[in-house]
Design a protein around this motif. Structure first.
Motif, short mmCIF file in Angstrom:
data_model
loop_
_atom_site.label_atom_id
_atom_site.label_comp_id
_atom_site.label_asym_id
_atom_site.label_seq_id
_atom_site.Cartn_x
_atom_site.Cartn_y
_atom_site.Cartn_z
N LEU A 152 0.71 -1.18 -0.06
CA LEU A 152 -0.13 -0.13 0.12
C LEU A 152 0.97 1.34 0.05
O LEU A 152 0.18 2.35 -0.14
CB LEU A 152 -1.03 0.10 1.39
CG LEU A 152 -1.87 -0.95 1.31
CD1 LEU A 152 -2.75 -1.00 2.68
CD2 LEU A 152 -2.81 -1.02 0.09
N TYR A 153 2.01 1.22 0.22
CA TYR A 153 3.00 2.17 0.29
C TYR A 153 2.68 3.32 -0.73
O TYR A 153 2.94 4.64 -0.41
CB TYR A 153 4.71 1.73 0.27
CG TYR A 153 5.42 3.06 0.67
CD1 TYR A 153 5.65 3.22 1.98
CD2 TYR A 153 6.15 3.79 -0.47
CE1 TYR A 153 6.60 4.19 2.20
CE2 TYR A 153 7.09 4.38 0.06
CZ TYR A 153 7.32 4.90 1.24
OH TYR A 153 8.25 5.92 1.62
N ARG A 154 2.80 3.14 -2.23
CA ARG A 154 2.66 4.49 -2.90
C ARG A 154 1.05 5.01 -2.94
O ARG A 154 1.08 6.02 -3.04
CB ARG A 154 2.82 3.71 -4.28
CG ARG A 154 4.20 3.42 -4.62
CD ARG A 154 5.24 4.47 -4.39
NE ARG A 154 6.75 4.07 -4.32
CZ ARG A 154 7.58 4.79 -4.02
NH1 ARG A 154 7.54 5.84 -3.63
NH2 ARG A 154 8.75 4.42 -3.98
N ARG A 155 0.23 4.32 -2.43
CA ARG A 155 -1.07 4.84 -2.18
C ARG A 155 -1.64 5.39 -0.86
O ARG A 155 -2.30 6.48 -0.72
CB ARG A 155 -2.29 3.60 -2.63
CG ARG A 155 -2.20 3.05 -3.84
CD ARG A 155 -3.22 2.18 -4.24
NE ARG A 155 -3.55 1.24 -3.10
CZ ARG A 155 -4.48 0.22 -3.19
NH1 ARG A 155 -5.40 0.17 -4.47
NH2 ARG A 155 -4.72 -0.62 -2.50
N PHE A 156 -0.81 4.68 -0.01
CA PHE A 156 -1.17 5.40 1.64
C PHE A 156 0.17 5.46 2.05
O PHE A 156 0.60 4.27 2.87
CB PHE A 156 -2.16 4.84 2.03
CG PHE A 156 -2.61 5.48 3.34
CD1 PHE A 156 -3.63 6.22 3.29
CD2 PHE A 156 -1.94 5.37 4.61
CE1 PHE A 156 -4.18 7.02 4.25
CE2 PHE A 156 -2.57 6.04 5.83
CZ PHE A 156 -3.81 6.80 5.77
N ARG A 157 0.98 6.43 2.34
CA ARG A 157 2.06 6.42 3.12
C ARG A 157 1.91 6.98 4.40
O ARG A 157 1.65 8.22 4.73
CB ARG A 157 3.28 7.30 2.47
CG ARG A 157 4.52 6.98 3.03
CD ARG A 157 5.46 8.24 2.69
NE ARG A 157 6.81 7.95 3.00
CZ ARG A 157 7.48 8.30 4.04
NH1 ARG A 157 6.46 8.81 4.98
NH2 ARG A 157 8.88 8.25 4.32
N LYS A 205 -8.74 10.10 6.21
CA LYS A 205 -9.67 9.37 5.24
C LYS A 205 -11.03 9.63 5.49
O LYS A 205 -12.03 9.34 4.62
CB LYS A 205 -9.64 7.86 4.96
CG LYS A 205 -8.12 7.53 4.20
CD LYS A 205 -8.01 8.03 2.94
CE LYS A 205 -6.88 7.85 2.09
NZ LYS A 205 -6.69 7.96 0.65
N TYR A 213 1.92 13.63 1.97
CA TYR A 213 1.69 12.47 1.45
C TYR A 213 0.28 12.31 1.00
O TYR A 213 -0.84 13.14 1.69
CB TYR A 213 1.79 11.25 2.73
CG TYR A 213 3.11 11.45 3.22
CD1 TYR A 213 4.47 11.54 2.55
CD2 TYR A 213 3.19 11.51 4.72
CE1 TYR A 213 5.40 11.39 3.35
CE2 TYR A 213 4.44 11.48 5.31
CZ TYR A 213 5.58 11.70 4.65
OH TYR A 213 6.68 11.64 5.25
#
Length: 210
Positions: free
Chosen positions: A55-60, A127, A210
């Motif tokens: 998930l790193y690139r979508r939620f850091r 979110k 982010y």
């Protein structure tokens, strides 16, 4: 400095944590007290690392949260290597101060509330429309209690399915109230995290890009 270079430096800290975690995992795999217990204890840390990486690139997350997750994973890995009831440092503390049990598992369940509290808090703030306040605290602590309860149900299911093979995983050490203590400590851990770290967490989130 171009954007690619900045992004690379921004990623460095989580990558270092991931490498250190991998080294700890390799260490723990070398002659653990029991391989079945090792798998049960270490599996959440491994699954968590895989999920966060995916998930790193979508939620850091903020570096604060990554640091706490890393510390939690280390506690799981060390517990997997020695078993929670036989962690040497806490055996020494037990024997030196005349305690009735090894309290490493109590630390683990306190952290089981403390670390998820910051994870849940960050997800809710980023979110949802929630802001800092009583509702955020209530929902954060409630989710942490739910996580603790689910973990206790997993322990129950493993114990029923495998019998005495799960004794080291349960780590009750003869305490009939062990499950209740575990959930209470997770609750205290979640509250402690919210009380102590909310201000710092809010500042980091404001600075975050982010």
């Amino acid at each position: 400095m171009n954007q690619a270079t900045a992004w690379s430096k921004n990623d460095r800290y989580p990558l270092v944590l991931l490498v250190l975690l991998a080294l700890a995992l390799i260490w723990s795999l070398i002659r653990p007290a029991d391989y079945f217990t090792w798998v049960l204890e270490v599996l959440p840390a491994v699954l968590g690392a895989v999920l966060l990486t995916a998930l790193y690139r979508r939620f850091r997350f903020t570096n604060l949260v990554y640091t706490l997750i890393w510390l939690h994973a280390l506690i799981l890995i060390v517990g997997g290597h020695y078993t929670y009831a036989e962690m040497p440092l806490f055996n020494w503390i037990r024997d030196t101060f005349g305690l009735e049990r090894n309290y490493y598992d109590r630390l683990g369940h306190f952290v089981q509330g403390f670390v998820p509290a910051l994870i849940v808090r960050e997800v809710l703030l980023r979110k949802t429309a929630l802001g800092s306040g009583s509702w955020l605290t209530f929902l954060t602590v409630s989710v942490c209690l739910a996580i603790s309860a689910v973990y206790e149900l997993i322990e129950f299911a493993v114990a029923k399915a495998t019998g005495t093979a799960a004794e080291a995983f349960l780590g009750t050490q003869g305490d009939v109230w062990d499950t209740q203590w575990d959930m209470l400590l997770a609750f205290i851990g979640a509250l402690t995290a919210v009380i102590l770290l909310s201000g710092v967490h809010n500042k980091l989130l404001k600075q975050s890009k982010y």
